[in-house]
Design a protein around this motif. Structure first.
Motif, short mmCIF file in Angstrom:
data_model
loop_
_atom_site.label_atom_id
_atom_site.label_comp_id
_atom_site.label_asym_id
_atom_site.label_seq_id
_atom_site.Cartn_x
_atom_site.Cartn_y
_atom_site.Cartn_z
N MET A 1 0.85 -1.17 0.00
CA MET A 1 0.00 0.00 0.00
C MET A 1 0.90 1.23 0.00
N GLY A 2 0.64 2.12 -0.96
CA GLY A 2 1.43 3.32 -1.08
C GLY A 2 1.04 4.38 -0.08
N PHE A 3 1.84 5.41 -0.05
CA PHE A 3 1.62 6.51 0.88
C PHE A 3 0.24 7.15 0.69
N LEU A 4 -0.13 7.43 -0.57
CA LEU A 4 -1.42 8.07 -0.83
C LEU A 4 -2.59 7.17 -0.43
N ASP A 5 -2.46 5.86 -0.67
CA ASP A 5 -3.52 4.95 -0.27
C ASP A 5 -3.69 4.94 1.25
N THR A 6 -2.57 4.95 1.97
CA THR A 6 -2.61 4.99 3.43
C THR A 6 -3.25 6.29 3.91
N LEU A 7 -2.86 7.39 3.29
CA LEU A 7 -3.41 8.69 3.66
C LEU A 7 -4.91 8.74 3.40
N LYS A 8 -5.36 8.26 2.24
CA LYS A 8 -6.78 8.24 1.92
C LYS A 8 -7.55 7.40 2.93
N ALA A 9 -7.01 6.24 3.30
CA ALA A 9 -7.68 5.37 4.26
C ALA A 9 -7.82 6.04 5.61
N LYS A 10 -6.80 6.77 6.02
CA LYS A 10 -6.85 7.44 7.32
C LYS A 10 -7.77 8.66 7.32
N LEU A 11 -7.88 9.33 6.18
CA LEU A 11 -8.71 10.53 6.10
C LEU A 11 -10.18 10.24 5.78
N SER A 12 -10.50 9.03 5.40
CA SER A 12 -11.87 8.69 5.02
C SER A 12 -12.88 8.98 6.14
N PRO A 13 -12.62 8.58 7.39
CA PRO A 13 -13.59 8.90 8.45
C PRO A 13 -13.77 10.41 8.65
N ALA A 14 -12.70 11.18 8.50
CA ALA A 14 -12.79 12.63 8.65
C ALA A 14 -13.64 13.22 7.52
N LYS A 15 -13.49 12.71 6.32
CA LYS A 15 -14.26 13.20 5.18
C LYS A 15 -15.75 12.93 5.39
N GLU A 16 -16.08 11.77 5.92
CA GLU A 16 -17.47 11.45 6.20
C GLU A 16 -18.04 12.39 7.26
N LYS A 17 -17.25 12.68 8.27
CA LYS A 17 -17.69 13.58 9.34
C LYS A 17 -17.90 14.99 8.80
N VAL A 18 -17.00 15.45 7.95
CA VAL A 18 -17.13 16.79 7.36
C VAL A 18 -18.39 16.85 6.50
N GLY A 19 -18.65 15.81 5.73
CA GLY A 19 -19.86 15.76 4.91
C GLY A 19 -21.12 15.79 5.76
N ASP A 20 -21.09 15.08 6.88
CA ASP A 20 -22.23 15.07 7.80
C ASP A 20 -22.45 16.46 8.38
N LEU A 21 -21.37 17.11 8.80
CA LEU A 21 -21.48 18.46 9.37
C LEU A 21 -21.95 19.46 8.31
N ALA A 22 -21.46 19.33 7.09
CA ALA A 22 -21.89 20.23 6.01
C ALA A 22 -23.38 20.05 5.74
N HIS A 23 -23.85 18.81 5.82
CA HIS A 23 -25.27 18.54 5.60
C HIS A 23 -26.12 19.14 6.71
N GLN A 24 -25.69 18.99 7.95
CA GLN A 24 -26.45 19.46 9.10
C GLN A 24 -26.41 20.98 9.25
N HIS A 25 -25.29 21.60 8.95
CA HIS A 25 -25.10 23.02 9.26
C HIS A 25 -24.79 23.87 8.03
N GLY A 26 -25.22 23.44 6.86
CA GLY A 26 -24.92 24.16 5.62
C GLY A 26 -25.37 25.61 5.66
N GLY A 27 -26.55 25.88 6.20
CA GLY A 27 -27.05 27.26 6.26
C GLY A 27 -26.19 28.14 7.14
N LYS A 28 -25.77 27.61 8.28
CA LYS A 28 -24.93 28.38 9.19
C LYS A 28 -23.56 28.64 8.57
N ILE A 29 -23.05 27.65 7.86
CA ILE A 29 -21.75 27.81 7.20
C ILE A 29 -21.84 28.91 6.14
N ASP A 30 -22.92 28.88 5.35
CA ASP A 30 -23.11 29.91 4.32
C ASP A 30 -23.20 31.31 4.95
#
Length: 103
Positions: A1-30
């Motif tokens: 597994m290359g460096f980028l694959d490892t990085l993507k695997a580690k960042l995947s949970p954070a990306k899901e969390k950011v998407g969840d927060l963007a969905h819940q608080h999109g109006g406030k962010i705007d």
């Protein structure tokens, strides 16, 4: 597994969390982006208004994309394969994916 694959695997949970927060608080962010843009525009006395407006628009579009990706992932998880994925597999008759049915 290359460096980028490892990085993507580690960042995947954070990306899901950011998407969840963007969905819940999109109006406030705007609203926060608009407020920040107004403040910066006032401090720079309108000198960079076009660039500030462009940057704000792009930031809002990014939040919207994150929110939609979260929506699509949730719908996919709930329904299994989406219609596109089901159609992309073809059928058992050996017909290639995307081929219209014979009339």
């Amino acid at each position: 597994m290359g460096f980028l694959d490892t990085l993507k695997a580690k960042l995947s949970p954070a990306k899901e969390k950011v998407g969840d927060l963007a969905h819940q608080h999109g109006g406030k962010i705007d609203q926060g982006l608009d407020k920040a843009a107004r403040t910066v525009d006032q401090k720079t006395k309108g000198k960079y208004s076009d660039k500030i407006e462009s940057g704000t628009r792009k930031a809002k579009e990014a939040v919207e994309r994150l929110s939609h990706k979260h929506d699509e992932a949730g719908a996919k998880d709930e329904a299994g394969a989406t219609g596109d994925e089901a159609g992309a597999k073809g059928d058992e008759s050996g017909t290639p994916p995307g081929t219209p049915p014979a009339s």
